[in-house]
Design a protein around this motif. Structure first.
Motif: not given
Length: 621
Positions: A83-92
């Protein structure tokens, strides 16, 4: 939600304080954008007690891709790595991105490790403390986090008296709070204490109280009081003192101390110290002092707060005047019962202390300091009640010696006047019950604003104390001159209430308007409510000139009078809302008890109320 950042020089750490945040503020479900591989030691990271988050710099450090999230955080939000990997910190997590970006970019560009402490608050209570390191290695950003649960009870368990060192460890994570304890005469201080007194640790610190030694001369007597209380068996003490640090900074600190004797007879003392300088005014006091201030000039009646608690009690000055004892040397002990002459009264008080009853309302003869040649007639009223699974009490002590002498004189001359005096005392007690009802209502309506409740109660107490004084001195209790009373009332209200702006009081009363106590009581409480409403709401613009609150009271005929209270403030935009608030309900209730009718008067500027009320009443409130 509120975010505060500050660099702590003594500890060399950046502190981030996060107030009233919710889970949804930190995590936003976001579609995966990048394919990332686990780092070679991912299995090791997943099995060590310290939580580690892994980020990959993106677009020259303008953002960061989630490479891995620590298991504690995943469990907290009920998520997995997928659910977290591969996402940008600014979006998640836009919130964490905004909080951390400057720190992350600095570490990314400088490759220098940075220490950060996160302190989470809910309703101004610390709920969680995290200490983190941001590290750059292998072209990634690693955030190592140590989580601390900050849910610590202040209640001391006297059956389990082993000092919990975890409290000290926790306090070291705080910025404005510190703790200490003494064992075998030696002190152990947490890092938070050194933050408060603005200096580093020294070798000799275990041998003396490094905080209390900084108390300013004016507050040395409070320090003496703290040690006096906490050296007596099991004890708890809460005080506020001012200290001056070695670098000349004046600070206001709140001290909470618990002490007890261990099995070997050595005293163990635990202390929590909170720096409240930023929240204090020039004149700082505890909330209970506002109530006590309402009785500060009375030598015949005393307010008793927690009279059944041998350690944590607060009495107004009148108590020490009545029993003729010095405040500094007085010790709250059941031994005072031996000075009560009437055995039945002494037994009733002992039953209350032993929890065999919940209330006492007794008039008895009291031998001052046990001297049979110095006797007083006292009335003691105490109620005991349970709150938050603990016992509390509240009461009044009244010196009726002069009253009883006057009553004896009046009996000889006029039996009817004796009846009137008894009725006055009955009405005073009724007035206190009315105040108690108001207090219960406002505790529900303003439970998040205790200072407002205290201010309202202080104003009402002041009015009734002044009325009691007037009736105490008067010869005719049925005819109290209203104009004379209101002049004193205006003066005391100005001294009592912290006016946010310069407001002038103008009062016009018919010279010959005399009222009985039963009319005066609800009338004065109505005037208090209307006056406080104008003080708080009529003048938001502090620069506006000629601010006034006017009271006009005049006879309409032999049976009826009229009160008009008005101000020249901003007025009321929506009159439909005010009819539903608690203050309006209290005013309408008092008007009904008075047998009067109150209404809002239309006016071009400000707010104006009119009350038509009877000059005499045929019933008792």
């Amino acid at each position: 939600m509120r975010i505060e950042k500050e660099y702590r020089h003594l500890e060399g750490i950046d502190e981030v304080r996060i107030f009233n945040a919710e889970k949804k503020d930190f995590y936003k479900p976001t579609p995966k954008e990048f394919s990332v591989e686990d780092i070679p030691v991912q299995k090791l990271i997943n099995n060590i007690p310290v939580e580690i988050h892994t980020l990959i710099p993106y677009d020259s450090g303008k953002d960061f891709i989630i490479n891995g999230i620590g298991n504690f955080t995943l469990e907290r939000y009920g998520k997995t790595q997928k659910d977290a990997k591969g996402r940008l910190l600014s979006k998640i997590s836009p919130l964490y991105f905004n909080i951390l970006y400057d720190y992350l970019f600095d570490v990314y560009t400088s490759h220098n490790t940075k220490n950060i402490r996160f302190v989470y608050y809910n309703n101004n209570k610390v709920t969680k403390v995290n200490t983190a390191k941001i590290i750059y290695d292998a072209e990634r950003i690693f955030i190592t986090v140590h989580n601390v649960d900050a849910t610590v009870s202040k209640r001391i368990d006297t059956n389990y008296r082993t000092f919990d060192e975890d409290k000290t460890n926790l306090m070291e994570s705080f910025s404005q709070t510190g703790s200490y304890y003494t064992l075998h005469g030696k002190y152990t201080w947490s890092q938070g204490i050194y933050n408060i007194i603005n200096r580093a640790k020294e070798e000799a610190d275990e041998y003396y109280n490094i905080v209390f030694d900084l108390a300013i001369p004016e507050d040395k007597h409070i320090v003496d009081k703290i040690f006096n209380i906490t050296n007596k068996e099991t004890a708890q003490c809460e005080e506020i003192i001012r200290i001056k640090t070695n670098d000349g900074i004046l600070k206001v600190i709140e001290v909470n101390i618990y002490s007890y004797f261990d099995e070997s007879g050595f005293i163990i003392r635990q202390g929590l110290i909170n720096d409240i300088t930023m929240y204090s005014d020039d004149e700082l006091t505890k909330p209970v002092d506002f109530l006590l201030k309402g009785f500060k000039n009375s030598k015949k009646i005393a307010l008793l707060i927690e009279p059944l608690n041998r350690k944590q009690y607060e009495y107004s000055k009148g108590f020490y005047d009545i029993i003729e004892t010095d405040r500094e040397t007085y010790y709250n002990s059941p031994g005072i019962i031996t000075n009560i002459i009437e055995k039945d009264s002494a037994k009733m008080l002992k039953n209350l202390i032993d929890r065999k009853s919940t209330k006492i309302d007794e008039t008895f003869t009291y031998a001052v300091n046990g001297n049979p040649n110095n006797k007083k007639i006292l009335n003691l009223y105490i109620e005991s009640f349970e709150y938050n699974e603990s016992r509390h009490s509240l009461g009044f002590l009244t010196d009726m010696t002069d009253d009883m002498k006057k009553q004896d004189e009046l009996v000889e001359s006029n039996e009817q006047k004796l009846i009137l005096i008894k009725e006055i005392h009955h009405r005073v007690k009724n007035n206190l019950q009315v105040l108690n009802s108001f207090l219960n209502l406002e505790k529900k309506a303003y439970k998040n604003d205790p200072e407002l409740i205290i201010e309202h109660m202080q104003t009402r107490l002041n009015s009734l104390a002044l009325l009691h004084e007037k009736t105490y001195r008067a010869r005719d209790f049925k005819n109290i001159n209203l104009k004379e009373y209101l002049i004193d009332h205006d003066r005391q209200t100005k001294n009592l209430v912290d006016l946010p702006v310069e407001v002038e009081f103008e009062t016009y009363v018919d010279e010959d308007l005399n009222l009985s106590v039963e009319v005066m009581t609800p009338l004065l409480l109505i005037i208090d409510e209307l006056t406080m409403n104008s003080v708080k709401h009529a003048f938001p613009d502090k620069t506006a000139p000629n601010k006034k609150i006017t009271k006009e009271i005049k006879k309409l005929d032999n049976n009826t009078a009229q009160l008009i209270v008005k101000d020249n403030g901003v007025g009321i935009k929506d009159t439909s809302k005010i009819t539903k608030n608690l203050g309006c309900e209290i005013i309408k209730s008092l008007s009904r008890q008075l047998g009067g009718k109150i209404s809002l008067i239309e006016t071009n500027n400000g707010t104006s109320y009119k009350l038509i009320f009877p000059i005499e009443m045929t019933h008792t409130i």
